[in-house]
Design a protein around this motif. Structure first.
Motif, PDB file in Angstrom:
ATOM      1  N   TYR A 109      34.255  55.366  34.262  1.00 37.03           N
ATOM      2  CA  TYR A 109      33.837  54.449  33.211  1.00 37.03           C
ATOM      3  C   TYR A 109      34.782  54.719  32.049  1.00 37.03           C
ATOM      4  O   TYR A 109      34.932  55.855  31.609  1.00 37.03           O
ATOM      5  CB  TYR A 109      32.386  54.675  32.784  1.00 37.03           C
ATOM      6  CG  TYR A 109      32.050  53.809  31.603  1.00 37.03           C
ATOM      7  CD1 TYR A 109      31.734  52.473  31.788  1.00 37.03           C
ATOM      8  CD2 TYR A 109      32.145  54.297  30.308  1.00 37.03           C
ATOM      9  CE1 TYR A 109      31.481  51.650  30.712  1.00 37.03           C
ATOM     10  CE2 TYR A 109      31.897  53.478  29.222  1.00 37.03           C
ATOM     11  CZ  TYR A 109      31.565  52.160  29.432  1.00 37.03           C
ATOM     12  OH  TYR A 109      31.333  51.340  28.363  1.00 37.03           O
ATOM     13  N   VAL A 110      35.457  53.672  31.568  1.00 35.17           N
ATOM     14  CA  VAL A 110      36.429  53.846  30.484  1.00 35.17           C
ATOM     15  C   VAL A 110      35.993  53.063  29.253  1.00 35.17           C
ATOM     16  O   VAL A 110      35.561  51.917  29.345  1.00 35.17           O
ATOM     17  CB  VAL A 110      37.856  53.422  30.910  1.00 35.17           C
ATOM     18  CG1 VAL A 110      38.409  54.381  31.957  1.00 35.17           C
ATOM     19  CG2 VAL A 110      37.909  52.003  31.435  1.00 35.17           C
ATOM     20  N   ASP A 111      36.077  53.724  28.117  1.00 32.97           N
ATOM     21  CA  ASP A 111      35.842  53.042  26.846  1.00 32.97           C
ATOM     22  C   ASP A 111      37.015  52.116  26.547  1.00 32.97           C
ATOM     23  O   ASP A 111      36.831  51.014  26.045  1.00 32.97           O
ATOM     24  CB  ASP A 111      35.686  54.058  25.711  1.00 32.97           C
ATOM     25  CG  ASP A 111      34.498  54.975  25.921  1.00 32.97           C
ATOM     26  OD1 ASP A 111      33.393  54.463  26.165  1.00 32.97           O
ATOM     27  OD2 ASP A 111      34.691  56.205  25.860  1.00 32.97           O
ATOM     28  N   GLU A 112      38.212  52.615  26.877  1.00 33.52           N
ATOM     29  CA  GLU A 112      39.436  51.839  26.673  1.00 33.52           C
ATOM     30  C   GLU A 112      40.396  52.131  27.824  1.00 33.52           C
ATOM     31  O   GLU A 112      40.502  53.264  28.284  1.00 33.52           O
ATOM     32  CB  GLU A 112      40.115  52.239  25.364  1.00 33.52           C
ATOM     33  CG  GLU A 112      39.273  51.999  24.134  1.00 33.52           C
ATOM     34  CD  GLU A 112      39.898  52.595  22.873  1.00 33.52           C
ATOM     35  OE1 GLU A 112      41.066  53.026  22.906  1.00 33.52           O
ATOM     36  OE2 GLU A 112      39.182  52.651  21.870  1.00 33.52           O
ATOM     37  N   PHE A 113      41.095  51.101  28.278  1.00 32.83           N
ATOM     38  CA  PHE A 113      42.113  51.245  29.314  1.00 32.83           C
ATOM     39  C   PHE A 113      43.172  50.189  29.082  1.00 32.83           C
ATOM     40  O   PHE A 113      42.869  49.031  28.819  1.00 32.83           O
ATOM     41  CB  PHE A 113      41.506  51.065  30.710  1.00 32.83           C
ATOM     42  CG  PHE A 113      42.533  50.988  31.805  1.00 32.83           C
ATOM     43  CD1 PHE A 113      43.274  52.099  32.169  1.00 32.83           C
ATOM     44  CD2 PHE A 113      42.782  49.793  32.464  1.00 32.83           C
ATOM     45  CE1 PHE A 113      44.228  52.030  33.169  1.00 32.83           C
ATOM     46  CE2 PHE A 113      43.736  49.709  33.468  1.00 32.83           C
ATOM     47  CZ  PHE A 113      44.456  50.832  33.826  1.00 32.83           C
ATOM     48  N   SER A 114      44.424  50.604  29.179  1.00 29.29           N
ATOM     49  CA  SER A 114      45.517  49.637  29.108  1.00 29.29           C
ATOM     50  C   SER A 114      46.652  50.107  30.017  1.00 29.29           C
ATOM     51  O   SER A 114      46.760  51.282  30.343  1.00 29.29           O
ATOM     52  CB  SER A 114      46.015  49.449  27.675  1.00 29.29           C
ATOM     53  OG  SER A 114      46.545  50.644  27.173  1.00 29.29           O
ATOM     54  N   TYR A 115      47.460  49.147  30.420  1.00 29.79           N
ATOM     55  CA  TYR A 115      48.615  49.463  31.249  1.00 29.79           C
ATOM     56  C   TYR A 115      49.791  48.595  30.825  1.00 29.79           C
ATOM     57  O   TYR A 115      49.627  47.512  30.266  1.00 29.79           O
ATOM     58  CB  TYR A 115      48.328  49.265  32.741  1.00 29.79           C
ATOM     59  CG  TYR A 115      48.144  47.819  33.139  1.00 29.79           C
ATOM     60  CD1 TYR A 115      49.238  46.993  33.402  1.00 29.79           C
ATOM     61  CD2 TYR A 115      46.870  47.271  33.238  1.00 29.79           C
ATOM     62  CE1 TYR A 115      49.065  45.662  33.752  1.00 29.79           C
ATOM     63  CE2 TYR A 115      46.694  45.945  33.593  1.00 29.79           C
ATOM     64  CZ  TYR A 115      47.796  45.145  33.839  1.00 29.79           C
ATOM     65  OH  TYR A 115      47.623  43.828  34.178  1.00 29.79           O
ATOM     66  N   THR A 116      50.967  49.110  31.129  1.00 36.11           N
ATOM     67  CA  THR A 116      52.219  48.384  30.956  1.00 36.11           C
ATOM     68  C   THR A 116      53.032  48.611  32.226  1.00 36.11           C
ATOM     69  O   THR A 116      53.167  49.761  32.665  1.00 36.11           O
ATOM     70  CB  THR A 116      53.006  48.910  29.734  1.00 36.11           C
ATOM     71  OG1 THR A 116      52.175  48.846  28.588  1.00 36.11           O
ATOM     72  CG2 THR A 116      54.264  48.104  29.514  1.00 36.11           C
TER      73      THR A 116
END
Length: 137
Positions: free
Chosen positions: A7-14
């Motif tokens: 469970y992630v509060d925030e996740f980003s990818y590039t």
């Protein structure tokens, strides 16, 4: 199939590096909040089963995890580092696409990270019970 769910509060990818020639060209990343992030490796032995049975097993696990975290957003991430065994690209893609469709039909908001890329990842994960679950399905 091996699955590590967070469970992630925030996740980003590039996208960092394309590692599959047949992958479509992707240059943009994405960001998500309050989501279940599933690191999934489809294994060679999964191909001994019907693709729909593997997809159903995965979806049931992801729905259970989402319910436990009171969440309706699920991100599917192909992560071929949970086992030495790897299913074919075609089988893996089919499992992912069918699972995403079933999750959407169940009312979940879904996303898939770009398939065939190494990604720069940023995540903030909660430290509560059931925020991280590993399973062999």
């Amino acid at each position: 199939m091996k699955v590590l769910v967070m469970y992630v509060d925030e996740f980003s990818y590039t996208p960092a590096q394309k590692n599959l020639d047949s992958a479509e060209e992707i240059t943009e990343g994405a960001s998500f909040t309050d989501s279940v992030l599933a690191f999934i490796q489809i294994e060679k032995t999964d191909e001994d089963n019907d693709v729909k049975s593997r997809e159903k097993k995965l979806v049931n696990h992801l729905k259970w995890t989402a319910r436990k975290n009171n969440c309706t957003k699920i991100i599917l991430h192909s992560f071929a580092h949970l086992s030495d065994s790897k299913a074919s690209v075609e089988f893996t893609r089919e499992v992912f696409d069918l699972a995403e469709k079933r999750l959407q039909n169940g009312g979940y908001t879904t996303a898939q990270t770009p398939f065939g890329y190494f990604l720069d990842l940023q995540l903030k994960a909660s430290g509560h019970s059931l925020a991280r679950i590993w399973a062999t399905l």
